[in-house]
Design an enzyme around this catalytic site. Structure first.
Site, PDB file in Angstrom:
ATOM      1  N   ASN A 128       0.721  -1.417   0.132  1.00 49.68           N
ATOM      2  CA  ASN A 128       0.040   0.062   0.041  1.00 49.68           C
ATOM      3  C   ASN A 128       0.808   1.346   0.141  1.00 49.68           C
ATOM      4  O   ASN A 128       0.480   2.334  -0.378  1.00 49.68           O
ATOM      5  CB  ASN A 128      -0.945   0.027   1.226  1.00 49.68           C
ATOM      6  CG  ASN A 128      -0.337  -0.412   2.625  1.00 49.68           C
ATOM      7  OD1 ASN A 128       0.545  -1.317   2.736  1.00 49.68           O
ATOM      8  ND2 ASN A 128      -0.474   0.817   3.436  1.00 49.68           N
ATOM      9  N   CYS A 142      -4.191   4.937   7.053  1.00 47.20           N
ATOM     10  CA  CYS A 142      -5.038   4.140   7.721  1.00 47.20           C
ATOM     11  C   CYS A 142      -4.745   4.063   9.379  1.00 47.20           C
ATOM     12  O   CYS A 142      -5.226   3.142  10.049  1.00 47.20           O
ATOM     13  CB  CYS A 142      -4.824   2.449   7.276  1.00 47.20           C
ATOM     14  SG  CYS A 142      -5.151   2.328   5.519  1.00 47.20           S
TER      15      CYS A 142
END
Length: 375
Positions: A145, A316
């Site tokens: 990611n 996140c």
């Protein structure tokens, strides 16, 4: 007046969340007009069930799976937790660069190291498989990611299966960006998330191969073939299905060409910049740029004022800025890891967005790095 104040912005943070596709918005609006519980046997319930089943087929096609293998969840994080916590008694082996939702679900897991480009060390995985006692579960992501580095998942699966291990792959950042086929990868479990594809947040899936039976995290009903209790999120699932279909049938711009052009121009404009993971296979939509001497969060704020949205690594952690475990695992020193931004493109990205980023970023670098002032 800043670019942002004038309302002209470029959103280049698709790895955090991609804007809702028009087709998805339409599918969700149609689902909002449906009434009924998909578990009900009356006409209204059966109508809703057909909508859920159609979305299941669409997601299965994206994953190279069968509809029966798709278990809808509330997102990629839940899918990862179901995979990692669904097999009590198995020892866990995960890569050192996994998403936090994998690392937190398996805090005692053995970690597979990576090389300087961020690719897992297959020889180390073989040693970990051979050294431990009892059956294992191995978890290695498809696309990182933060860096976009593609892991050799099929080879990981081959080594793991030879030792009787179950294999999980977090494919959240890979779906719709690299070829995806659960069976070809050789994995038993595959995690997906709708909002990385231009679908809604709050909906994901765990693709579970036939014969693989994770214990459910959420109990209380027979939904999702007894694997995830609770009335299905019809609107989210309909949007997920539409996003999966669009990712395959309407992929949009050549993101790899846009990303490669962005990197060439950034490297030429700002001496000393580095691309994290360069040299390894990478997904074509993301670049991770290090500008030593300028904190990543400072770059994010400066670009935001210039009307460009990017991230300082993963997005996140509830807005918390902290050192990247991914870059640490790659052997990057703290000063480099702290100077990184992630630029991620998606279905609605354009050459104009790349132009705006490069212009704003190069100007910022010349302003904040004294040695570049005359460049």
């Amino acid at each position: 007046m800043t670019v942002a104040a004038a309302g002209r912005r470029s959103y280049l943070d698709h790895n955090a969340s991609s804007p809702l596709r028009p087709a998805v918005r339409g599918a969700m609006a149609e689902a909002l007009d449906l009434t009924g519980n998909p578990s009900s046997v009356h006409t209204d319930g059966r109508t809703v069930r057909r909508a859920v089943d159609e979305a299941r087929r669409q997601v299965a096609r994206l994953a190279g799976a069968t509809p029966a293998e798709v278990v809808f969840t509330a997102g990629g994080t839940e899918a990862n937790n179901l995979a990692l916590r669904g097999f009590a008694g198995r020892r866990l082996i995960v890569s050192a660069v996994e998403h936090e939702s994998v690392l937190a679900a398996a805090p005692a897991a053995a970690r597979i190291p990576v090389d300087r480009t961020g690719v897992v060390d297959l020889a180390a995985l073989e040693r970990l498989l051979a050294e431990g006692q009892g059956p294992a579960l191995v978890s290695v992501m498809l696309v990182n990611n933060e860096t976009g580095v593609i892991q050799p998942v099929a080879e990981v699966a081959r080594l793991a299966r030879a030792r009787g291990a179950i294999v999980h792959c977090d494919a959240v950042q890979g779906a719709g960006r690299v070829p995806l086929d659960r069976a070809a990868l050789g994995v038993d479990l595959l995690s997906l998330s709708a909002h990385k594809l231009g679908g809604p947040a709050g909906c994901g899936a765990l693709v579970v191969a036939e014969g693989c039976h994770p214990d459910p995290l959420i109990r209380g009903g027979g939904q999702e073939r007894w694997r995830r209790a609770g009335t299905e999120n019809l609107v989210g699932i309909a949007g997920f299905g539409a996003a999966a279909a669009a990712a395959l049938d309407a992929p949009g711009p050549d993101l790899a060409a846009l990303r490669d052009g962005l990197e060439r121009r950034a490297l030429a404009a700002v001496p000393g910049v580095r691309v994290m993971g360069m040299g390894a296979p990478r997904a074509g939509n993301v670049t991770c740029l290090a500008l030593p001497g300028v904190a990543g969060e400072t770059q994010v704020m400066a670009l935001d004022l210039a009307g460009v949205s990017v991230s300082a690594g993963a997005a996140c952690s509830s807005g918390k800025v902290r050192p990247s475990h991914v870059l640490e695992a790659m052997g990057e020193p703290e000063d480099v890891a702290g100077s990184v931004i992630r630029v991620s493109l998606g279905w609605n990205s354009t050459a104009a967005d790349v132009d705006r980023f490069v212009t704003a970023w190069a100007a910022m670098a010349r302003r904040l790095v004294p040695a570049l002032a005359a460049v």
